[in-house]
Design an enzyme around this catalytic site. Structure first.
Site, PDB file in Angstrom:
ATOM      1  N   LYS A 156     -31.304  43.953  -4.431  1.00 34.59           N
ATOM      2  CA  LYS A 156     -30.711  45.194  -3.923  1.00 34.59           C
ATOM      3  C   LYS A 156     -29.367  44.886  -3.264  1.00 34.59           C
ATOM      4  CE  LYS A 156     -33.219  45.021   0.481  1.00 34.59           C
ATOM      5  NZ  LYS A 156     -34.145  45.713   1.384  1.00 34.59           N
TER       6      LYS A 156
ATOM      7  N   TYR B 204      -1.516  41.459  15.433  1.00 33.28           N
ATOM      8  CA  TYR B 204      -1.552  42.656  16.263  1.00 33.28           C
ATOM      9  C   TYR B 204      -2.036  42.350  17.678  1.00 33.28           C
ATOM     10  CZ  TYR B 204      -1.052  45.454  12.001  1.00 33.28           C
ATOM     11  OH  TYR B 204      -0.592  46.016  10.837  1.00 33.28           O
TER      12      TYR B 204
END
Length: 376
Positions: free
Chosen positions: A46, A269
């Site tokens: 999955k 940043y």
């Protein structure tokens, strides 16, 4: 077998996920050592095989002796069917009643645990003349989905009496296989149910990777393994022998720029990293949009030419930087974020420990825009 996702075959970025198919094969062989005799092996694929690429690895799993594949939805099962994978498939999650006919016509088994599911099977049979294949899910303690143990015996017998249903198996899911007492409580509830019904010809499955390794006296004829396939160690009871598993996934990027920064210069940043000396900085095109958490900023390492180098500055959406002052590098060299290079190794668990999460959350997070490159 057909390939229907070009990102698996081609990449035009200097960033990719590498999947070692040899390691998948070796991990399956290792896990088989822990199985009960004659038990079938169920591989959980999955979430696109926990980020490893279900369509691409399924043939390797089947060639290595896997008997059943597990997905979370009809759509995931359909992706495998469209790739011409004809192995048995079970949807482990709840299937919408309006999609039972899709499952039946594509030979995908579904989990059932309510009268609405039985009615959906009846309507599907009337419409398609195909008996839906089902596994009864018993909720023994996850409190997620499933029929409660006190109603399970009656429910299973009801399913068995339906001439429009093909009952394949009965299963449950352990909440915390590394906790012996909790697991024993769940198993006792499960075993009480399966002992009270006719299980001739049925697949009985309750054990995940950790339970397969830990518990030798449980009654099952199919084991569901997930993270062990991918070489990620499950949480285990103390003193239990760990299997020899190999991490299948690697994450790599090529250096796109190298430059020198002076003393007391901020990087990335918010300038959360300030240089304290002349610093040679290398940039690679991998960022948090690729699934590398921004919370890993300034806490992880990469490997370049066999040597570990620290990541510096905030990880940005598409790029991150490394201090390569003490390494001989050039643009185009590869930095490995996860995996092995030149004898050095970085595990998924290292990142999981930093973030306080589980290893397979991180592999699932590595996004599709990172091409999957398959190696042997």
């Amino acid at each position: 077998m057909q390939y229907n996702r070009a990102s698996y075959l081609n990449t035009r970025r200097d960033a990719w996920v590498e999947i070692n198919l040899d390691y998948i094969e070796k991990n399956i062989l290792e896990l088989k050592k822990f199985l009960k005799p004659h038990a079938k092996l169920f591989a959980v694929v999955k979430a696109d095989a926990y980020g490893h690429g279900a369509v691409m690895i399924a043939p390797v799993l089947l060639a290595s002796g896997v008997d059943f594949l597990g997905v979370s939805s009809i759509d995931e099962g359909m992706q495998l069917r469209e790739a011409k994978i004809d192995a048995p498939i079970l949807v482990l999650g709840a299937v919408p009643v309006w999609s039972f006919d899709w499952a039946a016509t594509n030979n995908i088994s579904v989990s059932v645990f309510s009268d609405e599911h039985i009615e959906a099977c009846r309507l599907t049979y009337e419409k398609t003349k195909i008996k839906p294949k089902v596994h009864v899910k018993i909720d023994t303690g996850m409190n997620r989905i499933g029929v409660r143990p006190e109603q399970a015996i009656e429910f299973i017998k009801k399913v068995q009496n339906c001439d429009f249903v093909s009952l394949e198996g009965i299963f449950t899911h352990f909440a915390s296989a590394e906790e012996v007492e909790l697991t024993a409580e769940q198993y006792e509830k499960f075993n009480k149910v399966v002992s009270a019904v006719n299980t001739d010809g049925l697949l009985i499955h309750c054990c995940n990777t950790a339970a397969v390794i830990t518990y030798k006296n449980m009654n099952y004829n199919m084991a569901r393994v997930g993270i062990g396939i991918y070489g990620l160690q499950p949480d285990l009871v103390q003193d239990v022998r760990k299997p020899d598993l190999k991490q299948v996934i690697s994450l790599r990027g090529r250096i796109t720029n190298i430059h020198n920064a002076g003393i007391n210069e901020g990087v990335s940043y918010s300038h959360k990293y300030i240089t304290d000396s002349e610093t040679k900085i290398a940039t690679i095109p991998i960022g948090y949009a690729d699934g590398v958490s921004r919370r890993l900023s300034n806490k992880i390492f990469g490997i370049v030419n066999g040597k570990k180098v620290p990541q510096i500055g905030n990880i940005t959406m598409d790029q991150m930087m490394f201090d390569v002052s003490n390494v001989s590098v050039k643009e185009g060299d590869i930095i490995t974020l996860l995996g092995e290079d030149g004898g050095s190794f970085i595990s998924v668990d290292e990142w999981a420990d930093i973030l306080g999460t589980i290893n397979y959350e991180l592999t699932c997070a590595l996004k599709v825009r990172l091409a999957r490159v398959y190696t042997r």
